[in-house]
Design a protein around this motif. Structure first.
Motif, mmCIF file in Angstrom:
data_model
loop_
_atom_site.group_PDB
_atom_site.id
_atom_site.type_symbol
_atom_site.label_atom_id
_atom_site.label_comp_id
_atom_site.label_asym_id
_atom_site.label_seq_id
_atom_site.Cartn_x
_atom_site.Cartn_y
_atom_site.Cartn_z
ATOM 1 N N THR A 104 -0.609 -24.840 51.191
ATOM 2 C CA THR A 104 -1.948 -23.854 51.860
ATOM 3 C C THR A 104 -1.738 -22.371 51.240
ATOM 4 O O THR A 104 -2.839 -21.699 51.292
ATOM 5 C CB THR A 104 -2.647 -24.758 52.965
ATOM 6 O OG1 THR A 104 -1.818 -23.768 53.789
ATOM 7 C CG2 THR A 104 -3.627 -26.123 52.426
ATOM 8 N N THR A 136 -13.368 -22.534 45.128
ATOM 9 C CA THR A 136 -13.999 -23.843 44.760
ATOM 10 C C THR A 136 -14.336 -24.951 45.808
ATOM 11 O O THR A 136 -13.397 -24.004 46.893
ATOM 12 C CB THR A 136 -12.699 -24.704 44.444
ATOM 13 O OG1 THR A 136 -11.533 -24.705 45.056
ATOM 14 C CG2 THR A 136 -12.671 -23.545 42.845
ATOM 15 N N ASP A 137 -14.521 -25.552 46.111
ATOM 16 C CA ASP A 137 -15.042 -26.230 47.229
ATOM 17 C C ASP A 137 -13.676 -26.632 48.183
ATOM 18 O O ASP A 137 -13.519 -27.132 48.795
ATOM 19 C CB ASP A 137 -15.579 -27.713 46.628
ATOM 20 C CG ASP A 137 -17.470 -27.285 46.672
ATOM 21 O OD1 ASP A 137 -17.282 -26.385 47.659
ATOM 22 O OD2 ASP A 137 -18.322 -27.840 45.840
ATOM 23 N N SER A 138 -12.748 -27.412 46.640
ATOM 24 C CA SER A 138 -11.781 -27.234 47.645
ATOM 25 C C SER A 138 -10.417 -26.873 47.348
ATOM 26 O O SER A 138 -9.900 -26.891 49.137
ATOM 27 C CB SER A 138 -10.718 -28.119 45.698
ATOM 28 O OG SER A 138 -10.353 -27.003 45.212
ATOM 29 N N GLU A 139 -10.824 -25.611 47.920
ATOM 30 C CA GLU A 139 -9.667 -24.341 48.162
ATOM 31 C C GLU A 139 -10.833 -23.716 49.671
ATOM 32 O O GLU A 139 -9.557 -24.027 50.483
ATOM 33 C CB GLU A 139 -10.329 -23.530 47.343
ATOM 34 C CG GLU A 139 -9.365 -23.147 45.990
ATOM 35 C CD GLU A 139 -9.475 -22.306 45.435
ATOM 36 O OE1 GLU A 139 -8.297 -21.771 44.997
ATOM 37 O OE2 GLU A 139 -10.739 -20.869 44.892
ATOM 38 N N THR A 141 -12.088 -25.773 51.573
ATOM 39 C CA THR A 141 -11.609 -27.403 52.218
ATOM 40 C C THR A 141 -10.049 -27.551 52.916
ATOM 41 O O THR A 141 -9.143 -27.275 53.849
ATOM 42 C CB THR A 141 -11.214 -28.369 51.393
ATOM 43 O OG1 THR A 141 -12.416 -29.276 51.080
ATOM 44 C CG2 THR A 141 -10.837 -30.190 52.184
ATOM 45 N N GLN A 142 -9.118 -26.726 51.581
ATOM 46 C CA GLN A 142 -7.744 -26.542 52.080
ATOM 47 C C GLN A 142 -7.740 -24.803 53.057
ATOM 48 O O GLN A 142 -6.907 -25.235 54.278
ATOM 49 C CB GLN A 142 -7.218 -25.889 51.119
ATOM 50 C CG GLN A 142 -6.539 -26.586 49.792
ATOM 51 C CD GLN A 142 -5.933 -26.071 48.847
ATOM 52 O OE1 GLN A 142 -4.502 -24.623 49.156
ATOM 53 N NE2 GLN A 142 -6.233 -26.053 47.573
#
Length: 202
Positions: A104, A136-139, A141-142
């Motif tokens: 991360t 982004t959504d995944s970032e 989350t990270q």
């Protein structure tokens, strides 16, 4: 935290406040002094020095330091009015040190670079994170996984200090749960409420 102790009926001594002669209290120096009381070894020096903010500090001067980008404020989570203060440079250094070798790290580094200076916001909306910061959504989350963000509600996140849960737990419980010797007949909570009720401390 500034602690007011009533020494005699009309005399109050302030502990922690650093004053330049007869001039105004130097809030930055006061904070630096207070933060040396932070038990760094207890957390293996993994946290920036956190000061629990209270109303006895001079809000105007604190806001000035925040507006200059020197201080960050965090919602500590155990009370709606409980906030922590951390020097921005210490925060960034500790966060990056904790990210060494983690997947991360790149996302966290980008987040710290995009964090406005001064950062006067305590939380960020999904709209801001996606459109202004361009994560982004995944970032996102990270960032939550790394601990620099924590969920506020379904569409926003608090700015957070990684691993600060341990600090919050100790801050709330340490004094109240301290063991006393057999010579002390009343539990610690009794004494805390007694000295607060007697207005010996604020």
């Amino acid at each position: 935290m500034l602690l007011n102790v009533k020494r005699f009926r009309n005399e109050t001594q302030k502990f922690g406040a650093v004053s330049k002669g007869d001039g105004p209290t130097d809030i930055r120096s006061t904070l630096e002094t207070l933060m040396t009381l932070f038990p760094r070894k207890l957390f293996n020096d993994s946290l920036p020095q956190i000061h629990h903010n209270d109303k006895t500090l001079v809000d105007k001067e604190l806001n000035k330091l925040r507006e200059q980008g020197e201080l960050l404020m965090f919602q500590l989570g155990f009370d709606a009015d409980a906030f922590g203060l951390v020097f921005a440079s210490d925060y960034k250094a500790k966060v990056l040190a904790g990210e060494d070798g983690r997947a991360t790290r790149a996302t966290v580094e980008t987040f710290l670079e995009k964090l406005p200076s001064p950062c006067t916001e305590l939380s960020f909306s999904k709209d801001k994170m996606l459109k202004e910061f361009r994560f982004t959504d995944s970032e996102i989350t990270q960032l939550v996984k790394s601990g620099v963000l924590t969920v506020r509600d379904a569409g926003s996140w608090w700015l957070s200090i990684p691993n600060s849960g341990k600090f919050t737990k100790y801050f709330i419980q340490e004094l109240e749960e301290r063991r006393t010797t057999s010579h002390v007949k009343f539990q610690m909570k009794y004494h805390i409420h007694d000295i607060v009720g007697a207005e010996l401390v604020e």
